[in-house]
Design an enzyme around this catalytic site. Structure first.
Site, PDB file in Angstrom:
ATOM      1  N   ASN A   1       0.816  -1.236   0.000  1.00  0.00           N
ATOM      2  CA  ASN A   1       0.000   0.000   0.000  1.00  0.00           C
ATOM      3  C   ASN A   1       0.840   1.273   0.000  1.00  0.00           C
ATOM      4  O   ASN A   1       0.426   2.288  -0.556  1.00  0.00           O
ATOM      5  CB  ASN A   1      -1.014  -0.009   1.146  1.00  0.00           C
ATOM      6  CG  ASN A   1      -0.401  -0.219   2.496  1.00  0.00           C
ATOM      7  OD1 ASN A   1       0.680  -0.804   2.614  1.00  0.00           O
ATOM      8  ND2 ASN A   1      -1.061   0.245   3.532  1.00  0.00           N
TER       9      ASN A   1
ATOM     10  N   CYS B   1      -3.241   1.750   6.708  1.00  0.00           N
ATOM     11  CA  CYS B   1      -3.491   1.100   8.003  1.00  0.00           C
ATOM     12  C   CYS B   1      -4.078   2.085   9.020  1.00  0.00           C
ATOM     13  O   CYS B   1      -4.807   1.688   9.914  1.00  0.00           O
ATOM     14  CB  CYS B   1      -2.231   0.435   8.528  1.00  0.00           C
ATOM     15  SG  CYS B   1      -0.820   1.511   8.587  1.00  0.00           S
TER      16      CYS B   1
ATOM     17  N   GLU C   1       7.997   2.774  14.541  1.00  0.00           N
ATOM     18  CA  GLU C   1       8.893   3.269  13.509  1.00  0.00           C
ATOM     19  C   GLU C   1       8.770   4.783  13.555  1.00  0.00           C
ATOM     20  O   GLU C   1       7.720   5.309  13.904  1.00  0.00           O
ATOM     21  CB  GLU C   1       8.468   2.723  12.155  1.00  0.00           C
ATOM     22  CG  GLU C   1       8.576   1.206  12.140  1.00  0.00           C
ATOM     23  CD  GLU C   1       8.386   0.599  10.774  1.00  0.00           C
ATOM     24  OE1 GLU C   1       9.352   0.086  10.209  1.00  0.00           O
ATOM     25  OE2 GLU C   1       7.250   0.640  10.287  1.00  0.00           O
TER      26      GLU C   1
HETATM   27  P1  NAD Z   1      -2.045 -10.772   3.460  1.00  0.00           P
HETATM   28  O1  NAD Z   1      -2.560 -10.613   4.824  1.00  0.00           O
HETATM   29  O2  NAD Z   1      -1.759 -12.160   3.011  1.00  0.00           O
HETATM   30  O3  NAD Z   1      -0.680  -9.963   3.261  1.00  0.00           O
HETATM   31  C1  NAD Z   1      -0.377  -8.753   3.846  1.00  0.00           C
HETATM   32  C2  NAD Z   1       1.102  -8.480   3.524  1.00  0.00           C
HETATM   33  O4  NAD Z   1       1.910  -9.425   4.201  1.00  0.00           O
HETATM   34  C3  NAD Z   1       1.450  -8.643   2.043  1.00  0.00           C
HETATM   35  O5  NAD Z   1       2.387  -7.670   1.690  1.00  0.00           O
HETATM   36  C4  NAD Z   1       2.069 -10.023   1.945  1.00  0.00           C
HETATM   37  O6  NAD Z   1       3.032 -10.122   0.924  1.00  0.00           O
HETATM   38  C5  NAD Z   1       2.726 -10.158   3.285  1.00  0.00           C
HETATM   39  N1  NAD Z   1       2.788 -11.540   3.744  1.00  0.00           N
HETATM   40  C6  NAD Z   1       1.793 -12.457   3.725  1.00  0.00           C
HETATM   41  N2  NAD Z   1       2.209 -13.611   4.270  1.00  0.00           N
HETATM   42  C7  NAD Z   1       3.493 -13.417   4.625  1.00  0.00           C
HETATM   43  C8  NAD Z   1       4.466 -14.224   5.252  1.00  0.00           C
HETATM   44  N3  NAD Z   1       4.201 -15.478   5.648  1.00  0.00           N
HETATM   45  N4  NAD Z   1       5.699 -13.715   5.465  1.00  0.00           N
HETATM   46  C9  NAD Z   1       5.995 -12.445   5.106  1.00  0.00           C
HETATM   47  N5  NAD Z   1       5.117 -11.630   4.530  1.00  0.00           N
HETATM   48  C10 NAD Z   1       3.875 -12.103   4.292  1.00  0.00           C
HETATM   49  O7  NAD Z   1      -3.070 -10.240   2.403  1.00  0.00           O
HETATM   50  P2  NAD Z   1      -3.231  -8.945   1.467  1.00  0.00           P
HETATM   51  O8  NAD Z   1      -4.364  -9.300   0.557  1.00  0.00           O
HETATM   52  O9  NAD Z   1      -1.977  -8.525   0.817  1.00  0.00           O
HETATM   53  O10 NAD Z   1      -3.721  -7.826   2.448  1.00  0.00           O
HETATM   54  C11 NAD Z   1      -4.898  -8.077   3.162  1.00  0.00           C
HETATM   55  C12 NAD Z   1      -4.961  -7.362   4.425  1.00  0.00           C
HETATM   56  O11 NAD Z   1      -3.695  -7.070   4.959  1.00  0.00           O
HETATM   57  C13 NAD Z   1      -5.623  -6.018   4.276  1.00  0.00           C
HETATM   58  O12 NAD Z   1      -6.999  -6.165   4.336  1.00  0.00           O
HETATM   59  C14 NAD Z   1      -5.114  -5.277   5.450  1.00  0.00           C
HETATM   60  O13 NAD Z   1      -5.906  -5.619   6.564  1.00  0.00           O
HETATM   61  C15 NAD Z   1      -3.749  -5.849   5.686  1.00  0.00           C
HETATM   62  N6  NAD Z   1      -2.676  -4.944   5.249  1.00  0.00           N
HETATM   63  C16 NAD Z   1      -2.182  -4.087   6.156  1.00  0.00           C
HETATM   64  C17 NAD Z   1      -1.189  -3.210   5.791  1.00  0.00           C
HETATM   65  C18 NAD Z   1      -0.622  -2.218   6.769  1.00  0.00           C
HETATM   66  O14 NAD Z   1      -0.080  -1.208   6.355  1.00  0.00           O
HETATM   67  N7  NAD Z   1      -0.664  -2.476   8.074  1.00  0.00           N
HETATM   68  C19 NAD Z   1      -0.714  -3.220   4.483  1.00  0.00           C
HETATM   69  C20 NAD Z   1      -1.235  -4.131   3.565  1.00  0.00           C
HETATM   70  C21 NAD Z   1      -2.217  -5.016   3.964  1.00  0.00           C
END
Ligand code: NAD
Length: 477
Positions: free
Chosen positions: A151, A283, A457
């Site tokens: 994001n 987030c 951070e």
């Molecule tokens: P997701 O939960 O699978 O992944 C979130 C992030 O974590 C992605 O960048 C992914 O590459 C990474 N990731 C996933 N599994 C991992 C692992 N085992 N080891 C290391 N990295 C891993 O799903 P998504 O569809 O990408 O995002 C869904 C949800 O994640 C969103 O609805 C939101 O709630 C959350 N999200 C939060 C932030 C934030 O800034 N806190 C950013 C992106 C997504």
């Protein structure tokens, strides 16, 4: 215009040793931008060996010299802001003006850490006997493994890269496979500024395979993750197995409390601009709107007008105010949240549907009469949908705002100084914005409480995350 996709391991650009990889897609057009290589276990072992070597070089480089190099990287990044912003918009979708602001913010973060690294002060504790020196020395924790989402492809990797490097750590970063070009462009800035081979390594792959491999290695002494709560919990368990220091920046579900002493029109404009920034994929996005009854209708009216008036389109078009969602998963997720809310009685005041059938566009959405049981009120929506609910009293709204296990950000709007203090004291949140939404700056601590994670951070806390204390006591010979 787009970056050539590659990993960066031990001072060399690499296409990986197996030929495996994935396509990177432009979310506005669904066109393939390039093929991203994946790291094999052997490639990751090479990155670990490089990070070990890099740490030995970098920890011995003076904080002054490290700061000079990191500052130069910030300058290079600023000079390339337009080009990097274009790459960012192509792979992530946000409007080009937002992308440029993000790149400039990332450069500010880089510069701030360059300066702060020179201030990793320890302390002297008075001795108990004459001639005794008791010193607390701050040292870099070691090689870092960092994992970042899609994001904010510039700001989030920068917080981790610049924080680790300023403290004297080496780092292996696995940036998002969906937005790799921006991190590649940033790594180039560091290399050209003079960061030695091995100190900064960039890899991509199957996220779970990469994180398991890196976290299990004794080389890695610190984990930093930004992403969802379930993945954060999974990585925190892996880190705990090796008793490794971890920073977890996880999801949020930020309440916005609007008291009825405010100018509801102005606040609705600020709130809507905040909600639809980056199409709500933030987030700390304002997420659950609680508006006091006296100004509820006025607030909803103006918020809805703003939502309906936003120009949605390809982020590269100058007049676009909201781009596509970053991937198809988000479109499906938002559709699901809206359908569920409607089933439970919600009314759609604006949007509520996908736009067109090419690109991941979703209309800026406003929901009213939303049940607190609806999924959108309980799970992180991460998209351009705003549920707006009325409330009557202070105690009632505080209870509703604190109801969830999230605790990243919260916002309140009031003209009363007494109310401002009372509500910021009462909200269970790592960050609270009163009368504005600007809670993320390089010099201020960014982080959550409850299930939104731990560690920070930014701010002095951000540098601290990459340091350990060593106590040395010495008596004169
Ligand atoms: P997701 O939960 O699978 O992944 C979130 C992030 O974590 C992605 O960048 C992914 O590459 C990474 N990731 C996933 N599994 C991992 C692992 N085992 N080891 C290391 N990295 C891993 O799903 P998504 O569809 O990408 O995002 C869904 C949800 O994640 C969103 O609805 C939101 O709630 C959350 N999200 C939060 C932030 C934030 O800034 N806190 C950013 C992106 C997504």
């Amino acid at each position: 215009m787009y970056e050539t996709l590659a990993m960066y391991i031990d001072g060399q650009w690499s296409q990986g040793s197996t030929g495996e990889g994935e396509d990177v897609v432009n979310p506005a057009t669904e066109a393939v931008l390039g093929r991203l290589p994946h790291a094999s276990p052997a490639d990751l072992d090479q990155a670990l060996a490089a990070a070990r070597k890099g740490f030995e070089i970098w920890r011995k480089t003076s904080a002054y010299e490290r700061g000079r190099i990191i500052e130069k990287a910030a300058d290079i990044m600023r000079s390339r802001a337009d080009a990097i912003a274009t790459v960012l918009t192509m792979e992530q979708g946000k409007p080009i003006a937002e992308a440029k602001l993000e790149v400039m913010t990332a450069a500010d973060i880089c510069e701030w850490y360059a300066e702060e690294g020179r201030r990793a002060y320890g302390r002297i504790i008075p001795g108990r006997v004459p001639g005794q020196r008791q010193m607390v020395i701050r040292e870099p924790v070691g090689a870092v493994a960092a994992f970042t989402p899609w994001n904010f492809p510039a700001v989030t990797p920068m917080r981790k890269m610049a924080g680790a490097l300023a403290a004297g750590c080496s780092i292996i970063i696995k940036a998002s496979e969906e937005t790799p070009g921006t991190s590649i462009a940033m790594v180039k800035c560091f290399l050209e500024a003079g960061v030695p081979a091995g100190v900064l390594n960039l890899v991509f792959g199957v996220p779970d395979k990469v994180s398991r491999h890196l976290i299990a290695s004794p080389t890695i002494r610190k984990i930093s993750f930004t992403g969802s709560i379930p993945v954060g919990k999974h990585l925190a368990k892996l880190a705990a197995e090796g008793m490794k220091k971890a920073t977890m920046e996880l999801g949020g579900h930020s309440p916005v409390v609007v008291f009825d002493d405010v100018d509801a029109i102005k606040v609705a404009e600020v709130a809507a601009a905040g909600k639809y920034r980056n199409a709500g994929q933030v987030c700390i996005s304002p997420t659950r709107f609680y508006v006091q009854e006296g100004v509820y209708d006025k607030f909803v009216g103006r918020f809805t007008e703003v939502a309906k008036g936003l120009k949605v389109g390809n982020g590269l078009d100058a007049d676009t105010k909201m781009g596509p969602l970053a991937n198809k998963r988000r479109v499906d997720a938002i559709d699901g949240f809206v359908a569920d809310a409607k089933k439970r009685g919600a009314k759609v005041a604006a949007g509520g549907e996908r736009i067109g059938n090419q690109g991941y566009f979703y209309a800026p959405t406003v929901l009213t009469s939303v049940s607190e049981e609806a999924r959108i009120m309980n799970e992180e929506p991460f998209g351009p949908a705003a549920p707006i609910l009325p409330f009557k009293t202070f105690d009632e709204v505080v209870q509703r705002a604190n109801r969830l296990e999230f605790g990243l950000a919260a916002y309140a709007f009031t003209k009363s100084a007494t109310m401002a203090a009372a509500v910021s004291d009462a909200l269970e949140s790592g960050m609270v914005g009163v009368n504005h939404l600007g809670i993320s700056l390089p010099e201020t601590p960014f982080g959550g409480v409850k299930e939104s994670g731990y560690g920070h951070e930014g701010g002095i806390e951000g540098l601290d995350a990459y340091l350990v204390s060593k106590f040395v006591t010495q008596i004169g010979a």
